[in-house]
Design a protein around this motif. Sequence first.
Motif, PDB file in Angstrom:
ATOM      1  N   UNK A 121       0.803  -1.235   0.000  1.00  0.00           N
ATOM      2  CA  UNK A 121       0.000   0.000   0.000  1.00  0.00           C
ATOM      3  C   UNK A 121       0.831   1.278   0.000  1.00  0.00           C
ATOM      4  N   UNK A 122       2.141   1.152   0.101  1.00  0.00           N
ATOM      5  CA  UNK A 122       3.075   2.295   0.097  1.00  0.00           C
ATOM      6  C   UNK A 122       3.000   3.158   1.363  1.00  0.00           C
ATOM      7  N   UNK A 123       2.388   2.643   2.427  1.00  0.00           N
ATOM      8  CA  UNK A 123       2.347   3.356   3.706  1.00  0.00           C
ATOM      9  C   UNK A 123       3.674   3.177   4.435  1.00  0.00           C
ATOM     10  N   UNK A 124       3.931   4.055   5.408  1.00  0.00           N
ATOM     11  CA  UNK A 124       5.150   3.943   6.205  1.00  0.00           C
ATOM     12  C   UNK A 124       5.123   2.661   7.028  1.00  0.00           C
ATOM     13  N   UNK A 125       6.304   2.131   7.298  1.00  0.00           N
ATOM     14  CA  UNK A 125       6.448   0.972   8.173  1.00  0.00           C
ATOM     15  C   UNK A 125       7.294   1.387   9.371  1.00  0.00           C
ATOM     16  N   UNK A 126       7.145   0.649  10.468  1.00  0.00           N
ATOM     17  CA  UNK A 126       7.948   0.942  11.649  1.00  0.00           C
ATOM     18  C   UNK A 126       8.394  -0.359  12.301  1.00  0.00           C
ATOM     19  N   UNK A 127       9.479  -0.276  13.046  1.00  0.00           N
ATOM     20  CA  UNK A 127      10.004  -1.442  13.746  1.00  0.00           C
ATOM     21  C   UNK A 127       9.020  -1.918  14.797  1.00  0.00           C
ATOM     22  N   UNK A 128       8.911  -3.233  14.942  1.00  0.00           N
ATOM     23  CA  UNK A 128       8.099  -3.762  16.028  1.00  0.00           C
ATOM     24  C   UNK A 128       8.901  -3.679  17.337  1.00  0.00           C
ATOM     25  N   UNK A 129       8.296  -3.996  18.438  1.00  0.00           N
ATOM     26  CA  UNK A 129       8.966  -3.883  19.747  1.00  0.00           C
ATOM     27  C   UNK A 129      10.218  -4.739  19.849  1.00  0.00           C
TER      28      UNK A 129
END
Length: 62
Positions: free
Chosen positions: A15-23
């Motif tokens: 979807x081209x949305x931002x991703x972030x690191x999981x905990x």
Amino acid sequence: MLDRKLLDILVCPVCKAEVELNREKSGLVCHKCKLEYPIQDDIPVMLPDEARSLEAGAEEKD
């Protein structure tokens, strides 16, 4: 550990949305698609077929 510059430019391939690191810092989470992309040997595997679904409520946001 992934370089901050790399994290800033990576997006979800679906979807081209931002991703972030999981905990655990073991994957990259797309909250829009509810997918988690694994990180193997400090390399993000941004392939939709390798992503794990977070639909079952396993999503943990920092």
